[in-house]
Design a protein around this motif. Structure first.
Motif, PDB file in Angstrom:
ATOM      1  N   VAL A 146       0.814  -1.144  -0.091  1.00 27.06           N
ATOM      2  CA  VAL A 146       0.000  -0.048   0.092  1.00 27.06           C
ATOM      3  C   VAL A 146       0.842   1.222  -0.139  1.00 27.06           C
ATOM      4  N   ALA A 147       1.878   1.313   0.826  1.00 30.87           N
ATOM      5  CA  ALA A 147       2.752   2.352   0.833  1.00 30.87           C
ATOM      6  C   ALA A 147       3.641   2.570  -0.548  1.00 30.87           C
ATOM      7  N   ALA A 148       3.858   1.674  -1.167  1.00 35.00           N
ATOM      8  CA  ALA A 148       4.650   1.747  -2.450  1.00 35.00           C
ATOM      9  C   ALA A 148       3.693   2.205  -3.475  1.00 35.00           C
ATOM     10  N   CYS A 149       2.379   1.806  -3.447  1.00 34.54           N
ATOM     11  CA  CYS A 149       1.417   2.464  -4.495  1.00 34.54           C
ATOM     12  C   CYS A 149       1.093   3.704  -4.117  1.00 34.54           C
ATOM     13  N   MET A 150       0.988   4.117  -2.880  1.00 35.26           N
ATOM     14  CA  MET A 150       0.755   5.419  -2.147  1.00 35.26           C
ATOM     15  C   MET A 150       1.720   6.414  -2.719  1.00 35.26           C
ATOM     16  N   VAL A 151       2.939   6.042  -2.714  1.00 41.41           N
ATOM     17  CA  VAL A 151       4.362   6.948  -3.052  1.00 41.41           C
ATOM     18  C   VAL A 151       4.204   7.098  -4.214  1.00 41.41           C
ATOM     19  N   GLY A 152       4.056   6.104  -5.286  1.00 37.28           N
ATOM     20  CA  GLY A 152       4.214   6.204  -6.498  1.00 37.28           C
ATOM     21  C   GLY A 152       3.028   6.964  -7.162  1.00 37.28           C
ATOM     22  N   LEU A 153       1.657   6.626  -6.752  1.00 38.84           N
ATOM     23  CA  LEU A 153       0.654   7.602  -7.103  1.00 38.84           C
ATOM     24  C   LEU A 153       0.904   9.153  -6.777  1.00 38.84           C
ATOM     25  N   LEU A 154       1.228   9.334  -5.338  1.00 41.79           N
ATOM     26  CA  LEU A 154       1.419  10.753  -5.146  1.00 41.79           C
ATOM     27  C   LEU A 154       2.376  11.570  -5.997  1.00 41.79           C
ATOM     28  N   THR A 155       3.543  10.865  -6.225  1.00 38.81           N
ATOM     29  CA  THR A 155       4.820  11.349  -6.696  1.00 38.81           C
ATOM     30  C   THR A 155       4.320  11.622  -8.215  1.00 38.81           C
ATOM     31  N   TRP A 156       3.899  10.765  -9.003  1.00 39.11           N
ATOM     32  CA  TRP A 156       3.682  10.904 -10.251  1.00 39.11           C
ATOM     33  C   TRP A 156       2.394  11.411 -11.008  1.00 39.11           C
ATOM     34  N   VAL A 157       1.409  10.930 -10.264  1.00 38.99           N
ATOM     35  CA  VAL A 157       0.320  11.196 -10.686  1.00 38.99           C
ATOM     36  C   VAL A 157      -0.624  12.568  -9.963  1.00 38.99           C
ATOM     37  N   VAL A 158      -0.844  12.187  -8.823  1.00 35.13           N
ATOM     38  CA  VAL A 158      -1.700  13.183  -7.782  1.00 35.13           C
ATOM     39  C   VAL A 158      -1.094  14.152  -7.387  1.00 35.13           C
ATOM     40  N   MET A 159       0.049  14.428  -6.818  1.00 34.86           N
ATOM     41  CA  MET A 159       0.528  15.795  -6.595  1.00 34.86           C
ATOM     42  C   MET A 159       0.764  16.783  -7.610  1.00 34.86           C
ATOM     43  N   PRO A 160       1.326  16.226  -8.681  1.00 31.22           N
ATOM     44  CA  PRO A 160       1.542  17.362  -9.755  1.00 31.22           C
ATOM     45  C   PRO A 160       0.186  17.759 -10.130  1.00 31.22           C
ATOM     46  N   GLN A 161      -1.129  17.146 -10.006  1.00 27.85           N
ATOM     47  CA  GLN A 161      -2.270  17.588 -10.414  1.00 27.85           C
ATOM     48  C   GLN A 161      -2.820  18.703  -9.358  1.00 27.85           C
ATOM     49  N   VAL A 162      -2.630  17.959  -8.098  1.00 28.16           N
ATOM     50  CA  VAL A 162      -3.145  18.959  -6.881  1.00 28.16           C
ATOM     51  C   VAL A 162      -2.135  20.240  -6.707  1.00 28.16           C
ATOM     52  N   THR A 163      -0.952  20.277  -7.101  1.00 32.34           N
ATOM     53  CA  THR A 163      -0.113  21.365  -7.052  1.00 32.34           C
ATOM     54  C   THR A 163      -0.536  22.385  -8.304  1.00 32.34           C
ATOM     55  N   LYS A 164      -0.990  21.745  -9.317  1.00 26.60           N
ATOM     56  CA  LYS A 164      -1.363  22.765 -10.328  1.00 26.60           C
ATOM     57  C   LYS A 164      -2.714  23.356 -10.044  1.00 26.60           C
ATOM     58  N   LEU A 165      -3.479  22.508  -9.662  1.00 23.72           N
ATOM     59  CA  LEU A 165      -4.936  22.871  -9.277  1.00 23.72           C
ATOM     60  C   LEU A 165      -4.644  24.090  -8.131  1.00 23.72           C
ATOM     61  N   LEU A 166      -4.117  23.883  -7.269  1.00 19.44           N
ATOM     62  CA  LEU A 166      -3.905  24.646  -6.002  1.00 19.44           C
ATOM     63  C   LEU A 166      -2.739  25.845  -6.174  1.00 19.44           C
ATOM     64  N   ARG A 167      -2.237  25.914  -7.235  1.00 23.77           N
ATOM     65  CA  ARG A 167      -1.314  26.839  -7.467  1.00 23.77           C
ATOM     66  C   ARG A 167      -1.517  28.207  -7.172  1.00 23.77           C
ATOM     67  N   PRO A 168      -2.616  28.747  -7.523  1.00 24.29           N
ATOM     68  CA  PRO A 168      -2.949  30.074  -7.246  1.00 24.29           C
ATOM     69  C   PRO A 168      -2.957  30.522  -5.859  1.00 24.29           C
ATOM     70  N   TRP A 169      -3.652  29.385  -4.960  1.00 23.31           N
ATOM     71  CA  TRP A 169      -3.562  29.398  -3.337  1.00 23.31           C
ATOM     72  C   TRP A 169      -2.402  29.362  -2.796  1.00 23.31           C
ATOM     73  N   LEU A 170      -1.482  28.425  -3.435  1.00 29.01           N
ATOM     74  CA  LEU A 170      -0.226  27.988  -2.830  1.00 29.01           C
ATOM     75  C   LEU A 170       0.769  29.361  -2.841  1.00 29.01           C
ATOM     76  N   VAL A 171       0.749  30.106  -3.794  1.00 28.18           N
ATOM     77  CA  VAL A 171       1.719  31.152  -4.186  1.00 28.18           C
ATOM     78  C   VAL A 171       1.089  32.548  -3.692  1.00 28.18           C
ATOM     79  N   ARG A 172      -0.151  32.421  -3.233  1.00 26.07           N
ATOM     80  CA  ARG A 172      -0.604  33.752  -2.564  1.00 26.07           C
ATOM     81  C   ARG A 172       0.326  34.381  -1.599  1.00 26.07           C
TER      82      ARG A 172
END
Length: 172
Positions: A146-172
Motif C-alpha cells: 500500500v505504501a509503495a502504491c501510495m508513494v508512486g501515485l502521489l509522486t507521479w500522478v496525484v501531487m502534480p495535479q493537486v499543485t497545479k490545481l492549487l497553484r494560485p492559492w499556494l503562491v498567494r
C-alpha cells in the motif's frame, strides 16, 4: 509561479573538464537573458566514475522558459554541448520537488493542506481497490504494498495535479 527544469547530461569520456568549464561560462552568460532566475550545476563527487552532470534552471514563468530555449544563446550552447555529451534529458519539476527550488515556497501549513488533499483521496482509492485483495497477506507486506502504491501515485500522478490545481492559492 517559477518554472523549474532539471537537465541531465552524460559527458563523453575524456570531455568532462572541457564540458564543465564551458557549462560554467554558459550558466553565467544565461543570466543575461531576462527571466532566468537561477541556474546551478550538480556534479559527481571527486573520484567518482560517473560522467553525469545535472543542471537545474529556474525561470520566471513559461514564457521566459520558452524564450530562453528558443534564444540564439541557448541554441549555440546546445550545438556545442552536443559535441561533448550524449543526448540530454529534460524534465520540468512539478509538485513537491518544485517547491524546494522556489525562493518563495508556500508556508508549511499550505504544503500540509495540499498534501492532505492528495493523500486522503489516494488512500481511499487504494483501500477500496487493492485493500480487499491484500487481506490475506502478512500485515507488514500489506503495508509495504500500500505504501509503495501510495508513494508512486502521489509522486507521479496525484501531487502534480493537486499543485497545479492549487497553484494560485499556494503562491498567494
Amino acid at each position: 509561479m517559477p518554472i523549474h527544469v532539471a537537465i541531465t547530461r552524460k559527458v563523453l569520456p575524456g570531455k568532462e573538464e572541457e564540458f564543465k568549464d564551458a557549462l560554467r561560462r554558459f550558466l553565467g552568460d544565461s543570466f543575461l537573458h531576462g527571466g532566468v532566475h537561477g541556474a546551478s550545476m550538480i556534479t559527481a563527487l571527486p573520484g567518482s566514475e560517473s560522467r553525469e552532470v545535472g543542471i537545474l534552471r529556474t525561470f520566471a514563468d513559461q514564457a521566459e522558459r520558452d524564450a530562453f530555449y528558443n534564444s540564439k544563446l541557448f541554441k549555440d550552447w546546445e550545438a556545442y554541448a552536443s559535441t561533448l555529451t550524449e543526448e540530454p534529458v529534460y524534465r520540468e519539476l512539478t509538485g513537491l520537488e518544485a517547491w524546494f527550488r522556489s525562493p518563495g515556497a508556500p508556508p508549511r501549513w499550505k504544503m500540509a493542506v495540499a498534501t492532505l488533499c492528495g493523500v486522503f483521496p489516494t488512500s481511499l482509492l487504494l483501500s477500496y481497490t487493492i485493500g480487499p485483495l491484500l487481506q490475506e497477506l502478512h500485515p507488514a507486506l500489506r503495508t509495504l504494498i500500500v505504501a509503495a502504491c501510495m508513494v508512486g501515485l502521489l509522486t507521479w500522478v496525484v501531487m502534480p495535479q493537486v499543485t497545479k490545481l492549487l497553484r494560485p492559492w499556494l503562491v498567494r
